[in-house]
Design a protein around this motif. Structure first.
Motif, PDB file in Angstrom:
ATOM      1  N   SER A  76       0.795  -1.252   0.007  1.00  0.00           N
ATOM      2  CA  SER A  76      -0.067  -0.067   0.163  1.00  0.00           C
ATOM      3  C   SER A  76       0.845   1.178   0.042  1.00  0.00           C
ATOM      4  N   ARG A  77       2.218   1.170   0.236  1.00  0.00           N
ATOM      5  CA  ARG A  77       3.117   2.380   0.484  1.00  0.00           C
ATOM      6  C   ARG A  77       3.567   2.663  -0.765  1.00  0.00           C
ATOM      7  N   ASP A  78       3.459   1.554  -2.020  1.00  0.00           N
ATOM      8  CA  ASP A  78       3.915   1.633  -3.192  1.00  0.00           C
ATOM      9  C   ASP A  78       2.961   2.456  -4.155  1.00  0.00           C
ATOM     10  N   LYS A  79       3.458   3.644  -4.805  1.00  0.00           N
ATOM     11  CA  LYS A  79       2.725   4.645  -5.759  1.00  0.00           C
ATOM     12  C   LYS A  79       2.399   3.887  -6.905  1.00  0.00           C
ATOM     13  N   THR A  80       3.079   2.806  -7.416  1.00  0.00           N
ATOM     14  CA  THR A  80       2.873   2.194  -8.669  1.00  0.00           C
ATOM     15  C   THR A  80       1.881   1.127  -8.310  1.00  0.00           C
ATOM     16  N   ARG A  81       0.900   1.060  -9.226  1.00  0.00           N
ATOM     17  CA  ARG A  81      -0.270   0.273  -9.166  1.00  0.00           C
ATOM     18  C   ARG A  81       0.196  -1.266  -9.030  1.00  0.00           C
ATOM     19  N   THR A  82      -0.349  -2.093  -7.793  1.00  0.00           N
ATOM     20  CA  THR A  82      -0.027  -3.472  -7.696  1.00  0.00           C
ATOM     21  C   THR A  82      -1.441  -4.081  -7.393  1.00  0.00           C
ATOM     22  N   TYR A  83      -1.137  -5.538  -7.940  1.00  0.00           N
ATOM     23  CA  TYR A  83      -2.295  -6.398  -7.490  1.00  0.00           C
ATOM     24  C   TYR A  83      -1.645  -7.844  -6.960  1.00  0.00           C
ATOM     25  N   ALA A  84      -2.089  -8.388  -5.793  1.00  0.00           N
ATOM     26  CA  ALA A  84      -1.630  -9.497  -5.501  1.00  0.00           C
ATOM     27  C   ALA A  84      -2.930 -10.611  -4.963  1.00  0.00           C
ATOM     28  N   THR A  85      -2.477 -11.786  -5.296  1.00  0.00           N
ATOM     29  CA  THR A  85      -3.628 -12.767  -4.958  1.00  0.00           C
ATOM     30  C   THR A  85      -2.952 -13.443  -3.475  1.00  0.00           C
ATOM     31  N   PRO A  86      -3.793 -13.887  -2.539  1.00  0.00           N
ATOM     32  CA  PRO A  86      -3.467 -14.566  -1.093  1.00  0.00           C
ATOM     33  C   PRO A  86      -2.504 -15.809  -1.545  1.00  0.00           C
ATOM     34  N   ILE A  87      -1.727 -15.952  -0.565  1.00  0.00           N
ATOM     35  CA  ILE A  87      -0.728 -16.997  -0.551  1.00  0.00           C
ATOM     36  C   ILE A  87      -1.592 -18.409  -0.749  1.00  0.00           C
ATOM     37  N   SER A  88      -1.042 -19.118  -1.600  1.00  0.00           N
ATOM     38  CA  SER A  88      -1.794 -20.296  -2.012  1.00  0.00           C
ATOM     39  C   SER A  88      -1.355 -21.361  -1.050  1.00  0.00           C
ATOM     40  N   ASP A  89      -2.032 -22.728  -1.314  1.00  0.00           N
ATOM     41  CA  ASP A  89      -1.697 -23.840  -0.458  1.00  0.00           C
ATOM     42  C   ASP A  89      -0.315 -24.340  -0.824  1.00  0.00           C
ATOM     43  N   LEU A  90       0.361 -23.812  -1.856  1.00  0.00           N
ATOM     44  CA  LEU A  90       1.880 -24.059  -2.445  1.00  0.00           C
ATOM     45  C   LEU A  90       2.854 -23.019  -1.637  1.00  0.00           C
ATOM     46  N   GLY A  91       2.261 -22.041  -1.191  1.00  0.00           N
ATOM     47  CA  GLY A  91       3.098 -20.977  -0.853  1.00  0.00           C
ATOM     48  C   GLY A  91       3.482 -19.878  -1.788  1.00  0.00           C
ATOM     49  N   LEU A  92       2.514 -19.942  -2.810  1.00  0.00           N
ATOM     50  CA  LEU A  92       2.915 -18.822  -3.690  1.00  0.00           C
ATOM     51  C   LEU A  92       2.005 -17.499  -3.663  1.00  0.00           C
ATOM     52  N   VAL A  93       2.687 -16.433  -4.107  1.00  0.00           N
ATOM     53  CA  VAL A  93       1.928 -15.228  -3.993  1.00  0.00           C
ATOM     54  C   VAL A  93       2.040 -14.696  -5.650  1.00  0.00           C
ATOM     55  N   GLU A  94       0.909 -14.891  -6.500  1.00  0.00           N
ATOM     56  CA  GLU A  94       1.248 -14.172  -7.844  1.00  0.00           C
ATOM     57  C   GLU A  94       0.631 -12.659  -7.816  1.00  0.00           C
ATOM     58  N   MET A  95       1.479 -11.892  -8.321  1.00  0.00           N
ATOM     59  CA  MET A  95       0.763 -10.522  -8.300  1.00  0.00           C
ATOM     60  C   MET A  95       1.529  -9.788  -9.787  1.00  0.00           C
ATOM     61  N   THR A  96       1.072  -8.550  -9.837  1.00  0.00           N
ATOM     62  CA  THR A  96       1.536  -7.758 -11.001  1.00  0.00           C
ATOM     63  C   THR A  96       1.702  -6.409 -10.393  1.00  0.00           C
ATOM     64  N   ARG A  97       2.556  -5.869 -11.152  1.00  0.00           N
ATOM     65  CA  ARG A  97       2.885  -4.368 -10.920  1.00  0.00           C
ATOM     66  C   ARG A  97       3.235  -3.619 -12.103  1.00  0.00           C
ATOM     67  N   LYS A  98       2.531  -2.630 -12.115  1.00  0.00           N
ATOM     68  CA  LYS A  98       2.601  -1.752 -13.485  1.00  0.00           C
ATOM     69  C   LYS A  98       4.035  -1.487 -13.824  1.00  0.00           C
ATOM     70  N   ARG A  99       4.430  -2.013 -15.355  1.00  0.00           N
ATOM     71  CA  ARG A  99       5.752  -1.612 -15.696  1.00  0.00           C
ATOM     72  C   ARG A  99       5.451  -0.425 -16.606  1.00  0.00           C
ATOM     73  N   VAL A 100       6.414   0.583 -16.437  1.00  0.00           N
ATOM     74  CA  VAL A 100       6.354   1.894 -17.020  1.00  0.00           C
ATOM     75  C   VAL A 100       7.862   1.979 -17.839  1.00  0.00           C
ATOM     76  N   ALA A 101       8.972   1.427 -17.144  1.00  0.00           N
ATOM     77  CA  ALA A 101      10.310   1.501 -17.832  1.00  0.00           C
ATOM     78  C   ALA A 101      10.943   0.337 -17.715  1.00  0.00           C
ATOM     79  N   GLY A 102      12.206  -0.025 -18.086  1.00  0.00           N
ATOM     80  CA  GLY A 102      12.871  -1.011 -17.470  1.00  0.00           C
ATOM     81  C   GLY A 102      13.500  -1.092 -15.994  1.00  0.00           C
ATOM     82  N   ASP A 103      13.602  -2.142 -15.495  1.00  0.00           N
ATOM     83  CA  ASP A 103      14.200  -2.142 -13.899  1.00  0.00           C
ATOM     84  C   ASP A 103      15.428  -1.633 -13.894  1.00  0.00           C
ATOM     85  N   LEU A 104      15.916  -1.876 -12.592  1.00  0.00           N
ATOM     86  CA  LEU A 104      17.182  -1.343 -12.350  1.00  0.00           C
ATOM     87  C   LEU A 104      18.357  -2.079 -12.836  1.00  0.00           C
TER      88      LEU A 104
END
Length: 424
Positions: A373-401
């Motif tokens: 919630s502190r991230d100004k870039t739009r994100t969306y995350a699904t709850p932790i699955s039974d396998l321990g995985l979180v799938e999420m997206t974060r808006k991409r504007v440019a290349g990463d670091l």
């Protein structure tokens, strides 16, 4: 020092480092580097937010998109869903791309995503202009929104103010920075953006495509416009002309913060003084250590980024479930920081260590959402699955670091391996 909002000087600081090879802006929370931006002197790469008069080169019905020449090395792409249309004209039905655009047509567009690698820039026909306190949406008079981060009472006050000064032919979005802004400050911000838009319209009628009609400010001014608030205790700039430009801007829009803008002139380099270089090097590594001895491993492909959480040297002190739970909480905190610092976008998969107790999984995810919630870039995350995985997206504007600081290896073509030539 106190500000218009009655808040004491904040815990953030900003370092703006400029040299011939490029401009870097670092934001620190305390001593920890939390955000970084790099701008190289390349007019074809750093174009996010620019407004162009473009010319349609190819309409592709099968892709529901069109390629548009905006004067850069590669044609940019404009998708059908990003082309405004008169719903009354089409009886409320979204028309096909070939019903909206034709080859050779001139279109007014804005860049929403910088070109990345072999991909051209992403465009929208719904042009917007960001000011210090508001975003003006020309041609969208029905749009009126307020930042969700504003307190409810402040939202009510701002809504009343903006209803009085909103242009009839444009929409407005109130930014978080508008908290505490006076009616006069908001009015001046709207009027400034309206003048900019009038000039863009004048140039659109005068020039032929492809043509740049509006260019976003240089990186330092852009970041100061987007970020600077009473939460910042200082801004340090090691380039005198940039210092003068930033100070003049802050003097106009946030005069109570102008004393926090400093020209840095010391024998020890700015980024070295505040340990930015050291933290950047760690952020470029694939492995990140957690305070308790756990670790994160970052692996990136063209399609997604995978983050693996490990206990590594963390052996805990009570039982396995408690050790894993505490390790995952630390990981959630650090992953949120690393996503911002590395500016990772697109699809992200996080492999937390398996937890047997469902309440622990829910608590880790709740904490992770709080960090996001502190991230100004739009994100969306699904709850932790039974396998321990979180799938999420974060808006991409440019290349990463990593993209910003690296080139593809000519020996392994980016695979990170070399072949034993004696066997081939």
């Amino acid at each position: 020092m106190h500000t218009r909002n009655g808040k004491a000087a904040g815990r953030y600081s900003m370092c703006i480092h400029i040299r011939e090879e490029g401009t870097q802006v670092a934001i620190l929370e305390g001593r920890a580097l939390v955000e970084h931006a790099l701008s190289r002197p390349d007019p074809n790469r750093n174009i996010h937010g620019n407004i162009y008069l473009g010319r349609v080169r190819n309409v592709l019905p099968g892709m529901e998109a069109a390629f548009v020449d905006i004067g850069t090395d590669k044609n940019a792409v404009l998708y059908r869903r990003d082309v405004p249309f008169d719903s009354a004209e089409f009886e409320g039905q979204a028309p096909p791309i070939e019903g909206l655009l034709r080859n050779g047509q001139q279109v007014l567009v804005q860049v929403t995503k910088n070109p990345i690698d072999a991909k051209g820039a992403r465009l929208t026909g719904a042009v917007s202009q960001a000011g210090r306190f508001v975003v003006l949406l020309p041609g969208q008079p029905e749009t009126f929104g307020l930042s969700k981060r504003l307190p409810q009472q402040e939202r009510r006050r701002l809504r009343k103010v903006l209803e009085r000064i909103k242009p009839e032919d444009a929409g407005l979005i109130i930014r978080t920075a508008a908290e505490g802004a006076s009616a006069e400050e908001l009015r001046l911000d709207v009027e400034m953006l309206a003048r900019q838009w009038a000039q863009i319209q004048k140039d659109e009628a005068q020039f032929k495509a492809p043509r740049l009609l509006y260019q976003e400010p240089d990186l330092p001014l852009r970041v100061v416009r987007e970020e600077l608030s009473s939460d910042f205790r200082a801004v340090y700039i090691d380039h005198e002309p940039t210092f003068n430009a930033v100070r003049n801007y802050v003097e106009q829009v946030l005069p109570e913060l102008v004393d926090r803008v400093h020209f840095y002139n010391d024998d020890l380099a700015l980024f070295e003084r505040y340990h930015v270089e050291e933290q950047l090097m760690k952020a470029l590594d694939r492995k990140v250590w957690l305070p308790s001895g756990g670790s994160l491993i970052f692996e990136s492909t063209e399609a997604l980024t995978v983050i693996d959480v490990n206990t590594s040297k963390n052996v805990g002190s009570s039982n396995l479930e408690e050790t894993v739970f505490r390790n995952n909480l630390e990981a959630a905190e650090e992953i949120g920081r690393q996503l911002r610092l590395r500016d990772i976008g697109g699809i992200i998969v996080i492999d937390f260590i398996d937890m047997e107790i469902e309440a622990n999984r829910k608590e880790v995810f709740r904490h992770f959402q709080e960090i996001l919630s502190r991230d100004k870039t739009r994100t969306y995350a699904t709850p932790i699955s039974d396998l321990g995985l979180v799938e999420m997206t974060r808006k991409r504007v440019a290349g990463d670091l990593v993209d910003a600081f690296s080139h593809t290896c000519e020996h392994c073509s980016g695979r990170g391996i070399t072949y034993d030539q004696s066997l081939l």
